[in-house]
Design a protein around this motif. Structure first.
Motif, PDB file in Angstrom:
ATOM      1  N   THR A  85      -1.818  -6.011   7.801  1.00  0.00           N
ATOM      2  CA  THR A  85      -2.004  -4.738   7.116  1.00  0.00           C
ATOM      3  C   THR A  85      -3.460  -4.624   6.691  1.00  0.00           C
ATOM      4  N   LYS A  86      -4.187  -3.695   7.332  1.00  0.00           N
ATOM      5  CA  LYS A  86      -5.610  -3.536   7.039  1.00  0.00           C
ATOM      6  C   LYS A  86      -5.836  -2.668   5.810  1.00  0.00           C
ATOM      7  N   ALA A  87      -5.000  -1.654   5.617  1.00  0.00           N
ATOM      8  CA  ALA A  87      -5.154  -0.767   4.465  1.00  0.00           C
ATOM      9  C   ALA A  87      -3.798  -0.180   4.109  1.00  0.00           C
ATOM     10  N   SER A  88      -3.614   0.084   2.832  1.00  0.00           N
ATOM     11  CA  SER A  88      -2.350   0.672   2.376  1.00  0.00           C
ATOM     12  C   SER A  88      -2.629   1.668   1.261  1.00  0.00           C
ATOM     13  N   THR A  89      -1.830   2.716   1.238  1.00  0.00           N
ATOM     14  CA  THR A  89      -1.931   3.734   0.194  1.00  0.00           C
ATOM     15  C   THR A  89      -0.576   3.851  -0.499  1.00  0.00           C
ATOM     16  N   TYR A  90      -0.595   3.828  -1.809  1.00  0.00           N
ATOM     17  CA  TYR A  90       0.656   3.886  -2.566  1.00  0.00           C
ATOM     18  C   TYR A  90       0.420   4.630  -3.878  1.00  0.00           C
ATOM     19  N   LYS A  91       1.505   5.038  -4.476  1.00  0.00           N
ATOM     20  CA  LYS A  91       1.429   5.789  -5.724  1.00  0.00           C
ATOM     21  C   LYS A  91       2.035   4.968  -6.847  1.00  0.00           C
ATOM     22  N   LYS A  92       1.317   4.910  -7.955  1.00  0.00           N
ATOM     23  CA  LYS A  92       1.795   4.203  -9.136  1.00  0.00           C
ATOM     24  C   LYS A  92       1.623   5.140 -10.323  1.00  0.00           C
ATOM     25  N   GLY A  93       2.742   5.596 -10.842  1.00  0.00           N
ATOM     26  CA  GLY A  93       2.676   6.615 -11.877  1.00  0.00           C
ATOM     27  C   GLY A  93       2.172   7.910 -11.276  1.00  0.00           C
ATOM     28  N   ASN A  94       1.157   8.472 -11.873  1.00  0.00           N
ATOM     29  CA  ASN A  94       0.572   9.700 -11.344  1.00  0.00           C
ATOM     30  C   ASN A  94      -0.705   9.444 -10.541  1.00  0.00           C
ATOM     31  N   THR A  95      -0.989   8.166 -10.277  1.00  0.00           N
ATOM     32  CA  THR A  95      -2.225   7.806  -9.589  1.00  0.00           C
ATOM     33  C   THR A  95      -1.925   7.248  -8.205  1.00  0.00           C
ATOM     34  N   VAL A  96      -2.683   7.718  -7.217  1.00  0.00           N
ATOM     35  CA  VAL A  96      -2.552   7.223  -5.851  1.00  0.00           C
ATOM     36  C   VAL A  96      -3.659   6.209  -5.590  1.00  0.00           C
ATOM     37  N   TYR A  97      -3.299   5.032  -5.101  1.00  0.00           N
ATOM     38  CA  TYR A  97      -4.248   3.957  -4.829  1.00  0.00           C
ATOM     39  C   TYR A  97      -4.316   3.688  -3.324  1.00  0.00           C
ATOM     40  N   THR A  98      -5.497   3.292  -2.871  1.00  0.00           N
ATOM     41  CA  THR A  98      -5.665   2.833  -1.492  1.00  0.00           C
ATOM     42  C   THR A  98      -6.373   1.484  -1.519  1.00  0.00           C
ATOM     43  N   ASP A  99      -5.745   0.484  -0.932  1.00  0.00           N
ATOM     44  CA  ASP A  99      -6.315  -0.864  -0.869  1.00  0.00           C
ATOM     45  C   ASP A  99      -6.740  -1.180   0.555  1.00  0.00           C
ATOM     46  N   TYR A 100      -7.884  -1.852   0.685  1.00  0.00           N
ATOM     47  CA  TYR A 100      -8.346  -2.309   1.994  1.00  0.00           C
ATOM     48  C   TYR A 100      -8.346  -3.831   2.004  1.00  0.00           C
ATOM     49  N   THR A 102       5.232   9.408   0.007  1.00  0.00           N
ATOM     50  CA  THR A 102       5.600   8.173   0.699  1.00  0.00           C
ATOM     51  C   THR A 102       4.353   7.327   0.898  1.00  0.00           C
ATOM     52  N   ASN A 103       4.532   6.036   0.819  1.00  0.00           N
ATOM     53  CA  ASN A 103       3.405   5.125   1.007  1.00  0.00           C
ATOM     54  C   ASN A 103       2.907   5.176   2.445  1.00  0.00           C
ATOM     55  N   GLY A 104       1.659   4.801   2.648  1.00  0.00           N
ATOM     56  CA  GLY A 104       1.084   4.751   3.988  1.00  0.00           C
ATOM     57  C   GLY A 104       0.365   3.435   4.208  1.00  0.00           C
ATOM     58  N   ALA A 105       0.295   3.012   5.458  1.00  0.00           N
ATOM     59  CA  ALA A 105      -0.380   1.747   5.765  1.00  0.00           C
ATOM     60  C   ALA A 105      -0.907   1.775   7.186  1.00  0.00           C
ATOM     61  N   VAL A 106      -1.889   0.917   7.454  1.00  0.00           N
ATOM     62  CA  VAL A 106      -2.436   0.722   8.797  1.00  0.00           C
ATOM     63  C   VAL A 106      -2.358  -0.762   9.102  1.00  0.00           C
ATOM     64  N   ARG A 107      -1.746  -1.098  10.236  1.00  0.00           N
ATOM     65  CA  ARG A 107      -1.616  -2.498  10.623  1.00  0.00           C
ATOM     66  C   ARG A 107      -2.295  -2.724  11.967  1.00  0.00           C
ATOM     67  N   VAL A 108      -3.008  -3.842  12.077  1.00  0.00           N
ATOM     68  CA  VAL A 108      -3.678  -4.232  13.317  1.00  0.00           C
ATOM     69  C   VAL A 108      -3.294  -5.672  13.619  1.00  0.00           C
ATOM     70  N   ALA A 157     -12.919   3.929   7.048  1.00  0.00           N
ATOM     71  CA  ALA A 157     -12.107   4.382   8.180  1.00  0.00           C
ATOM     72  C   ALA A 157     -10.640   3.997   8.015  1.00  0.00           C
ATOM     73  N   TYR A 158     -10.391   2.735   7.705  1.00  0.00           N
ATOM     74  CA  TYR A 158      -9.007   2.280   7.558  1.00  0.00           C
ATOM     75  C   TYR A 158      -8.331   2.916   6.344  1.00  0.00           C
ATOM     76  N   SER A 159      -9.086   3.058   5.252  1.00  0.00           N
ATOM     77  CA  SER A 159      -8.509   3.664   4.053  1.00  0.00           C
ATOM     78  C   SER A 159      -8.146   5.120   4.301  1.00  0.00           C
ATOM     79  N   SER A 160      -9.003   5.828   5.033  1.00  0.00           N
ATOM     80  CA  SER A 160      -8.710   7.229   5.357  1.00  0.00           C
ATOM     81  C   SER A 160      -7.460   7.339   6.217  1.00  0.00           C
ATOM     82  N   LEU A 161      -7.324   6.406   7.159  1.00  0.00           N
ATOM     83  CA  LEU A 161      -6.158   6.432   8.031  1.00  0.00           C
ATOM     84  C   LEU A 161      -4.881   6.116   7.250  1.00  0.00           C
ATOM     85  N   ALA A 162      -4.969   5.135   6.346  1.00  0.00           N
ATOM     86  CA  ALA A 162      -3.801   4.805   5.521  1.00  0.00           C
ATOM     87  C   ALA A 162      -3.431   5.974   4.620  1.00  0.00           C
TER      88      ALA A 162
END
Length: 204
Positions: free
Chosen positions: A17-32, A7-13, A166-171
């Protein structure tokens, strides 16, 4: 319990949305996502650091002139101080000798003159050493100012990277809840507390 699907993850302040983690194909991405102010500060630090680094230890002609102007002012003040001490001393000695002997062709005058000139020569020699120290101080102060500024810019850059981490780790931690078993709940809560403390240290 087994693992569930990702499941995708995100941090909002404050709604952002400060950071989000999502999966695309077999790769997991985290954006800040930097705020406009963070980006402005980060871009300024990056640009200024790159511009100042090549000339960090190079003194331009203008800088050299400014340092020389300060050194000249220090020299003039020193000469003025020495003259204010020894010129009256010499004049008083001449007046005293003239009033007592009527002329300067005597041993008292020559001995007194020798003592005063010797003291003045020592004062000038000491001041010459002070001039060298003053010159070094001016150069070191200028370099210190530059290095402090570069350290300040580096601090801005590091702060942005710390925020990103910090935000990416939390997401990422938020997203991992969808793949963790129920038994990891307490561990997740503990990691949230640690990350929260890390975020607090970022701002205070």
């Amino acid at each position: 319990m087994g693992k569930s699907s990702f499941t995708n993850g995100a941090v909002r302040v404050n709604g952002q949305t400060k950071a989000s983690t999502y999966k695309k194909g077999n790769t997991v991405y985290t954006d800040y996502n930097m705020s406009p102010y963070e980006k402005q500060a980060y871009d300024y630090a990056q640009k200024s650091f790159a511009e100042n680094l090549p000339k960090l230890n190079v003194f331009s002609e203008d800088t050299q002139n400014q340092l020389q102007k300060q050194l000249n002012a220090y020299k003039n003040k020193g000469i003025e101080t020495i003259n204010s001490i020894y010129t009256p001393m010499l004049n008083n000695m001449k007046n005293d000798i003239a009033s007592r002997f009527g002329n300067f062709d005597n041993s008292s005058f020559l001995n007194s003159l020798s003592d005063i000139e010797s003291s003045r020569a020592n004062a000038i020699s000491d001041f010459a050493q002070d001039m060298t120290l003053k010159s070094n101080d001016l150069i070191n102060d200028e370099l210190s100012r530059r290095y402090n500024y570069m350290s300040f810019l580096n601090g801005i850059n590091n702060q942005a990277l710390n925020n990103l981490s910090a935000y990416s780790s939390l997401a990422s931690s938020n997203s991992s809840r969808g793949t963790s078993s129920a038994s990891s709940t307490l561990g997740d809560i503990s990691s949230y507390i640690n990350l929260g403390l890390q975020l607090l240290n970022t701002f205070y």
